[in-house]
Design an enzyme around this catalytic site. Sequence first.
Site, mmCIF file in Angstrom:
data_model
loop_
_atom_site.group_PDB
_atom_site.id
_atom_site.type_symbol
_atom_site.label_atom_id
_atom_site.label_comp_id
_atom_site.label_asym_id
_atom_site.label_seq_id
_atom_site.Cartn_x
_atom_site.Cartn_y
_atom_site.Cartn_z
ATOM 1 N N CYS A 31 57.582 36.435 27.933
ATOM 2 C CA CYS A 31 57.099 35.077 27.649
ATOM 3 C C CYS A 31 57.553 34.560 26.293
ATOM 4 C CB CYS A 31 55.578 35.024 27.738
ATOM 5 S SG CYS A 31 54.984 35.458 29.374
ATOM 6 N N HIS A 50 53.279 28.503 24.423
ATOM 7 C CA HIS A 50 53.495 29.177 25.699
ATOM 8 C C HIS A 50 52.223 29.021 26.521
ATOM 9 C CE1 HIS A 50 54.196 31.995 28.802
ATOM 10 N NE2 HIS A 50 53.334 32.886 28.347
ATOM 11 N N ASN A 80 51.745 30.100 34.543
ATOM 12 C CA ASN A 80 52.514 30.769 33.488
ATOM 13 C C ASN A 80 53.941 31.011 34.003
ATOM 14 O OD1 ASN A 80 53.711 32.561 31.704
ATOM 15 N ND2 ASN A 80 51.885 33.833 31.442
HETATM 16 N N1 ACO Z 1 39.118 35.786 41.145
HETATM 17 C C1 ACO Z 1 37.844 36.196 41.024
HETATM 18 N N2 ACO Z 1 37.467 37.215 40.224
HETATM 19 C C2 ACO Z 1 38.417 37.821 39.504
HETATM 20 C C3 ACO Z 1 39.781 37.435 39.558
HETATM 21 C C4 ACO Z 1 40.120 36.370 40.435
HETATM 22 N N3 ACO Z 1 41.373 35.921 40.565
HETATM 23 N N4 ACO Z 1 40.495 38.220 38.732
HETATM 24 C C5 ACO Z 1 39.644 39.072 38.148
HETATM 25 N N5 ACO Z 1 38.392 38.837 38.616
HETATM 26 C C6 ACO Z 1 37.139 39.517 38.249
HETATM 27 C C7 ACO Z 1 37.366 40.930 37.765
HETATM 28 O O1 ACO Z 1 37.454 41.831 38.840
HETATM 29 C C8 ACO Z 1 36.144 41.153 36.901
HETATM 30 O O2 ACO Z 1 35.052 41.454 37.755
HETATM 31 P P1 ACO Z 1 33.897 42.482 37.281
HETATM 32 O O3 ACO Z 1 33.269 41.860 36.076
HETATM 33 O O4 ACO Z 1 33.021 42.551 38.480
HETATM 34 O O5 ACO Z 1 34.611 43.771 36.955
HETATM 35 C C9 ACO Z 1 35.869 39.785 36.286
HETATM 36 O O6 ACO Z 1 36.571 38.836 37.129
HETATM 37 C C10 ACO Z 1 36.374 39.630 34.861
HETATM 38 O O7 ACO Z 1 37.723 40.138 34.801
HETATM 39 P P2 ACO Z 1 38.579 40.001 33.489
HETATM 40 O O8 ACO Z 1 39.917 40.615 33.754
HETATM 41 O O9 ACO Z 1 37.780 40.543 32.344
HETATM 42 O O10 ACO Z 1 38.699 38.402 33.388
HETATM 43 P P3 ACO Z 1 39.294 37.516 32.239
HETATM 44 O O11 ACO Z 1 38.324 36.453 31.886
HETATM 45 O O12 ACO Z 1 39.874 38.328 31.107
HETATM 46 O O13 ACO Z 1 40.503 36.751 32.977
HETATM 47 C C11 ACO Z 1 42.915 36.850 33.005
HETATM 48 C C12 ACO Z 1 41.615 37.485 33.478
HETATM 49 C C13 ACO Z 1 42.989 35.428 33.545
HETATM 50 C C14 ACO Z 1 44.101 37.666 33.517
HETATM 51 C C15 ACO Z 1 42.920 36.783 31.447
HETATM 52 O O14 ACO Z 1 42.541 38.038 30.930
HETATM 53 C C16 ACO Z 1 44.257 36.417 30.829
HETATM 54 O O15 ACO Z 1 44.699 35.279 30.922
HETATM 55 N N6 ACO Z 1 44.911 37.350 30.123
HETATM 56 C C17 ACO Z 1 46.051 37.072 29.260
HETATM 57 C C18 ACO Z 1 47.335 36.941 29.986
HETATM 58 C C19 ACO Z 1 48.443 36.761 28.974
HETATM 59 O O16 ACO Z 1 48.313 36.047 27.996
HETATM 60 N N7 ACO Z 1 49.547 37.457 29.137
HETATM 61 C C20 ACO Z 1 50.599 37.436 28.126
HETATM 62 C C21 ACO Z 1 51.667 36.520 28.433
HETATM 63 S S1 ACO Z 1 52.374 36.830 29.981
HETATM 64 C C22 ACO Z 1 53.882 37.685 29.796
HETATM 65 O O17 ACO Z 1 54.346 38.016 28.766
HETATM 66 C C23 ACO Z 1 54.621 38.070 31.036
#
Ligand code: ACO
Length: 315
Positions: free
Chosen positions: A113, A242, A272
Amino acid sequence: MSFSKIIGTGSYLPEKILTNHDLEKLLDTSDEWITTRTGIKQRHIIDKDQKTSDMAYEAAIKAINAAKIDKNTIDLIIVATTTPDKVFPSTACTLQNKLEIDGCPAFDVQAVCSGFIYGLSIADKYIKTRSARTVLLVGVDAMSTITDYTDRGNAILWGDGAGAVVLSNSHEPGILSTHIHAQGKYEDMLHVPRKIDQSKDTIEMVGNQVFKIAVKTLDKIVDETLEANNLRKSDIDWLVPHQANIRILEATAKKLSLSMDKVIVTIDRHGNTSAASIPLALDEGIQASKILPDQLVLMEAFGGGFTWGSALIRI
Ligand code: ACO
């Protein structure tokens, strides 16, 4: 002293759209969860017969036309991508061929990214050292081709697209500074394990940990960029970040004391798109006459590696 300046931008998004409601049919998720946690409503997805270089070509042609240059004056092509058409040759070479340009150096940059910022840093240095006068830089990714559509914590994020800029030498500074970093110890937190053992060829991510590190790291790079240029937060006209997650964008805007209407946001419609997301957002901001000549734009990215970076530019 020679400087580099962006003299044209262009972008491309595939026609096919995958909405949150489409994903509800594939995964145990909901439009409400995706919207609240990420800000994403839809993303564009390439056709089966489309390649990364096809998207790069479409964006490049628009940037070349916007720059009003003869494509044969381009003396360096850089493509930032994580999803090249082939293992080799580089997508930059394939793009050069599609553009019917001959002889200039062409290579890919792989910083996930952060790839566009890495590419911008390289392009700027080529121009400043008079090793090139006109550079075509494309950020392009077909993330849908490496997405596991059974992994709900992951599949909801990614989209496909391309953004391109033409940079030229200039008497006035356009690129004021670029800052790039990496920390390879986080390799396994966000990666595609493939190639070595062929076991898995889709993205794996420890999303919530990546999220926390991204917010902290982007905070620091904002300070680094302002300090390097002796500027205050209030000097920044636009943030072109980004597009990984609306909550990350909001955190960086807060750090800069910028209201969200000074942030170019495309994540709701693009998802993304990895290396493509910044040049797509930049082009959108310029086409919409939001970002205007002489304004100061801060761009920042964080991605797999981990890699991160920023660029301060005057339009
Ligand atoms: N739908 C419903 N529930 C979901 C989903 C979904 N799509 N995905 C995860 N959950 C659930 C999980 O299972 C978890 O359930 P639990 O509490 O029962 O265990 C709960 O939601 C919380 O999960 P988290 O992973 O803690 O959720 P979070 O709020 O962190 O959101 C996300 C996840 C969207 C992936 C976020 O962490 C994120 O955006 N991360 C950063 C991504 C990023 O910046 N990447 C770098 C750049 S990309 C690159 O370089 C290629």
